[in-house]
Design an enzyme around this catalytic site. Structure first.
Site, PDB file in Angstrom:
ATOM      1  N   HIS A 132       2.997  -1.257  33.560  1.00 18.32           N
ATOM      2  CA  HIS A 132       2.525  -1.335  34.934  1.00 18.32           C
ATOM      3  C   HIS A 132       0.998  -1.446  35.008  1.00 18.32           C
ATOM      4  CE1 HIS A 132       2.309   0.398  39.199  1.00 18.32           C
ATOM      5  NE2 HIS A 132       3.148  -0.599  39.314  1.00 18.32           N
ATOM      6  N   HIS A 139      -1.046   0.284  49.461  1.00 21.88           N
ATOM      7  CA  HIS A 139      -0.623   0.244  48.061  1.00 21.88           C
ATOM      8  C   HIS A 139      -1.633   0.951  47.151  1.00 21.88           C
ATOM      9  CE1 HIS A 139       0.459  -1.947  44.194  1.00 21.88           C
ATOM     10  NE2 HIS A 139       1.651  -1.610  44.648  1.00 21.88           N
ATOM     11  N   LYS A 146      -3.786   3.712  45.022  1.00 24.59           N
ATOM     12  CA  LYS A 146      -3.342   4.797  44.150  1.00 24.59           C
ATOM     13  C   LYS A 146      -4.561   5.649  43.824  1.00 24.59           C
ATOM     14  CE  LYS A 146      -0.777   0.925  42.440  1.00 24.59           C
ATOM     15  NZ  LYS A 146       0.490   1.083  43.093  1.00 24.59           N
TER      16      LYS A 146
END
Length: 400
Positions: free
Chosen positions: A146, A318, A320
């Site tokens: 990822h 989105h 983080k």
């Protein structure tokens, strides 16, 4: 034996196989993984929160590359921006620049064989990471790379939440404006990003070029104190626990998917109990089935204990990030969920610079202003469909 019984026996053995495959695969993974992280290093860091600005800068730097481009993405698609990205890489390879592209096998499933062939014909060195493979087919299908990093000429690095696809530049109508955090890094610390890419490249492409000094130019330190922490196979859980336990005053968490493990949830509840103020920013609109419903049981407990939860409404959130006491901030590729903590390969940047953290706090303040509070009254309002989805999500929360 009737058909129903045969089907039942078949499903029973499938479930047993899946459980054994996953448990044995995880045991194997834990036995071979090693911890890699830097001490505190110094570089210069800029942050992008909007895809169009990021990709204007990113594509500009790619086009100006003189020696080598190393790229790792989780998702590359087959839309216009993906095609532009691929075209730039081919153009640079034809011009004599070394180009290596590593993308996740499942995350980038839309990249066609003809595209891969055209990349290789242009001179781009290409590989998929994280193939599904024997003997643990199910486990290997769940462990994804990822990470999203780029290193240009060994001097410029990118790291963060953006992938390559039209939604990341606001061209997916169902999601609207895409809100994300992505770092641009220069200075000596870029060497570590290069090292991390080359470790993954060696594993998946079979090419060991770690000892080539050309990929590690001599550079001076920048101004921002930070460190890079790549993780996989449960390492992220301990990192988050350590940060949460350090909090004295405040914790801010931003994540598109909020599905923590029980240890992390307990640590957050304990922080609230000792007087730490907790704020959580999540999307108002989900981009995947069940991920929002999967977060609700955890958010209920935190709100009940005094946390503030905000749902971002000005597009899709989105980003983080994790900020502790305005003293440490974490920006990277990892979501605040079980998949990032236990399955995915991730890489995060922990930043200790007051000026940068103040800049991030202004960004978070704006994101909260563009959000609506999530309350117990909203979460507890009778909704049979939502309750059913929550039940399903709870059963598979490890894989959401």
């Amino acid at each position: 034996m009737n058909v129903a019984l045969m089907l039942g026996v078949f499903l029973f053995f499938i479930i047993i196989w899946l459980v054994l495959d996953f448990q044995l695969g995880r045991k194997k993974h834990l036995s071979i993984v090693s911890r890699r992280e830097t001490a505190i290093i110094h570089g210069d860091i800029d942050i992008f929160t909007h895809g169009k600005k990021l990709f204007a800068d990113y594509f500009h730097e790619l086009r100006n590359a003189e020696k080598h481009i190393h790229v790792l993405f989780y998702i590359v698609k087959n839309d216009a921006i993906s095609q532009e990205f691929i075209s730039i890489l081919k153009e640079k390879a034809r011009a004599g620049v070394e180009v290596r592209l590593l993308i996740d096998r499942l995350g980038s499933w839309k990249v066609k064989k003809t595209v891969i062939q055209s990349l290789r014909e242009a001179g781009v060195r290409f590989a998929f990471s994280n193939h599904i493979k024997l003997p643990f087919l199910f486990y290997s299908s769940q462990v994804r790379n990822h990470r999203k990093i780029t290193i240009i000429d060994g001097k410029i690095g990118y790291l963060g939440g953006f992938n390559i696809g039209k939604e990341y530049i606001d061209e997916e109508p169902s999601l609207g404006i895409w809100r994300d955090y992505h770092l641009k890094i220069t200075g000596r610390s870029v060497n570590f990003l290069q090292t991390e890419f080359l470790i993954d490249w060696h594993e998946y492409a079979g090419e060991d070029i770690m000892d080539h000094p050309a990929y590690f130019p001599v550079m001076t330190d920048g101004q921002v104190r930070h460190r890079f922490v790549p993780t996989e196979a449960q390492q992220l859980e301990q990192n988050y626990l350590t940060l949460i336990h350090q909090a004295d005053n405040s914790i801010i968490i931003g994540s598109p998917y909020f599905i923590p493990c029980q240890k992390i949830l307990a640590a957050l509840l304990a922080a609230l109990k000792r007087g730490v103020h907790l704020s959580v920013i999540v999307p108002y609109t989900a981009d995947h089935a069940l991920v929002q419903e999967g977060s609700f049981p955890y958010l209920r407990k935190l709100i009940r204990a005094g946390a503030d939860v905000f749902q971002y409404k000005k597009g899709f959130y989105h980003a983080k990030t994790l900020v502790i006491d305005d003293k440490i901030c974490d920006i990277g590729t990892a979501n605040f969920d079980n998949r990032s903590m236990y399955l995915n390969k991730e890489i995060n940047c922990y930043i200790y610079d007051p000026a940068f953290i103040q800049r991030l706090m202004e960004i978070l303040k704006k994101d909260i202003e563009d959000s609506v509070p999530l309350t117990l009254a909203i979460l507890n309002k009778p909704n049979p469909i939502r309750s059913m989805k929550e039940g399903i999500a709870a059963a598979i929360s490890y894989f959401l």
